[in-house]
Design an enzyme around this catalytic site. Sequence first.
Site, PDB file in Angstrom:
ATOM      1  N   ASN A   1      29.556 -90.767 -36.092  1.00  0.00           N
ATOM      2  CA  ASN A   1      31.086 -90.418 -35.946  1.00  0.00           C
ATOM      3  C   ASN A   1      32.126 -91.615 -36.078  1.00  0.00           C
ATOM      4  OD1 ASN A   1      33.323 -89.032 -35.272  1.00  0.00           O
ATOM      5  ND2 ASN A   1      32.590 -88.365 -33.245  1.00  0.00           N
ATOM      6  N   ASP A   2      32.430 -92.140 -35.368  1.00  0.00           N
ATOM      7  CA  ASP A   2      33.144 -93.425 -35.397  1.00  0.00           C
ATOM      8  C   ASP A   2      33.352 -94.144 -36.728  1.00  0.00           C
ATOM      9  OD1 ASP A   2      34.593 -92.614 -33.045  1.00  0.00           O
ATOM     10  OD2 ASP A   2      33.433 -93.703 -31.789  1.00  0.00           O
ATOM     11  N   VAL A   3      31.904 -94.394 -37.033  1.00  0.00           N
ATOM     12  CA  VAL A   3      31.807 -95.312 -38.292  1.00  0.00           C
ATOM     13  C   VAL A   3      32.378 -94.674 -39.583  1.00  0.00           C
ATOM     14  CG1 VAL A   3      30.127 -96.718 -37.281  1.00  0.00           C
ATOM     15  CG2 VAL A   3      29.433 -94.691 -38.578  1.00  0.00           C
TER      16      VAL A   3
END
Lengths: 472, 122
Positions: free
Chosen positions: A401-403
């Site tokens: 997600n965040d990456v």
Amino acid sequence: MDSFHSTLAPALYLVAGVLFILALRGLSSPATSRKGNRNGMLGMAIAVGTTIALLWNQLDLATWGIILGAVAIGGTVGAVIAKRIAMTAMPQLVAAFHSLVGLAAVLVAGAALYAPLGFGIADAEGIHVASLIELSLGSAIGALTFTGSLIAFAKLNGNMGGAPIMLPGRHVLNIALAAGIVILVGVLMASHGHAHWAFLALTALALILGITLIIPIGGADMPVVVSMLNSYSGWAAAALGFTLGNFALIITGALVGSSGAILSYIMCKGMNRSFISVILGGFGGDDAAAGGGGVQVDRPFKRGSAEDAAFIMKNASKVIIVPGYGMAVAQAQHALKEMCDKLKEEGVEIKYAIHPVAGRMPGHMNVLLAEAQVPYDEVFELEDINSDFRNSEVAFVIGANDVTNPAAKTDKTSPIYGMPVLDVENAGTVLFIKRSMGSGYAGIENELFFRDNTMMLLADAKKMVEDIVKNL
Amino acid sequence: MKRLSSLAASAFLLAAPAFADAGGVNPTIFLAAIFVLACFIGYYVVWSVTPALHTPLMAVTNAISSVIIVGALVAAAAAGLTADNWIAKILGGVAVMLASVNIFGGFLVTQRMLAMYKKKGE
């Protein structure tokens, strides 16, 4: 001292040290890595054999019993664990192993304090001051590594929540503990090693420090913590290497210490965070928990089915797979490989893109893909593949997600601003497998979910991939 | 360049014992020289490790740092049956066991992981 003690034995320890260097050197490519590992084993055999030969005249029946019994028990336990452990559990296994190195260092330092003559570090007055410093350092770093790794293990293994635990006044507490350790080392030195209580007390303080240092660090920062503890276990070994005057131990300690430090650096860079800010802790909770939280989202997004995903990918010429920790949690790597094999049969080109901090330890995703028999030449690092997304019809994000969050590039107020991210939005279509619309560990909404070219596949990663396979 | 530096550092390390007695160097400084040079070697060698093998790197560094077993063996072999020596013997025995877990576990799990890395068509 005969020539074996003065010349041959040190030379053999040196050979062991060089073999350990070669073991790491082999890891520069998968092709040479297996030979490297054999070098490591040979080095260990030489180091142990040399030590036994040096001690030969001291070994009575009871001692042989203790040593052989300990090796038999420990070796069996280690071999069984190595054989049975699931690849998804590798981060907690490595943390557990670090804790054992730390504890072993404490015990060896303690033994050297109680029986200094056997270690050749004492004269009539007591233990040499230099040796006392080395022993104290070895024990303190070992103790800190031991409890710190246990906490890391509990967080990685799910025995403990991943959320940071913030003690009130923890910075003051940590500094006080560290100062206490330094004072006790002074007391121990002043007593020429006779104040055993000071040694025990400084070890106890270090044990507490290991706990208070690691509990405020969130689950998703564990790649840094595990690397850091790796480094500490090396420094503890090196400190005792000085006590023993042993080349193999000093060289190994230096290698392991640098290795852990470099990995910590790489992990911090992968998150665009300073090492200090990670160590001070308090950042982020557990993304697995957040992902299951079922946050209400009132913005419109496109939701797709396994059938849609199968159709889109079947008609693509190039698909890039982006795995993350969610894939590990769902154990979806084998199903994913099956899906990719099916797609290849349809003539689709498949590549995998790995973010440096994907997963819970350095290289975690690579091992899982290797386990699922994904050839390593289909797997690429961020900088090697990032320009390739714009030539791909599909980016298939599974458990990450965040990456992938473009806010890291555009939104200066975002907590992850400046973190290198995978440019998945440049692909024709982004397929996102997630359990729910919750945010990632940084607690940031991912703008990508709401874009026109994104299709959300909301389900357990493994189940969704299996359904896609059925539809291919 | 990197390669050259690491070679030079290795050469130093290998030659170091020859100088040990030469000028009556303080043994701690002598060991410190080895330590510092080994840190440099570690630096270059670890940067050359491919990121795909970072997990096996951690597993194998675990295994080799268990060479602390040499200290554990010395402790377990403490001779003379005083109470302090028995404490050392027991601590040493336990340390031998813990290090053995790591040695066997670390090398074998590394071997198991490395065996999984295959090239296309291999």
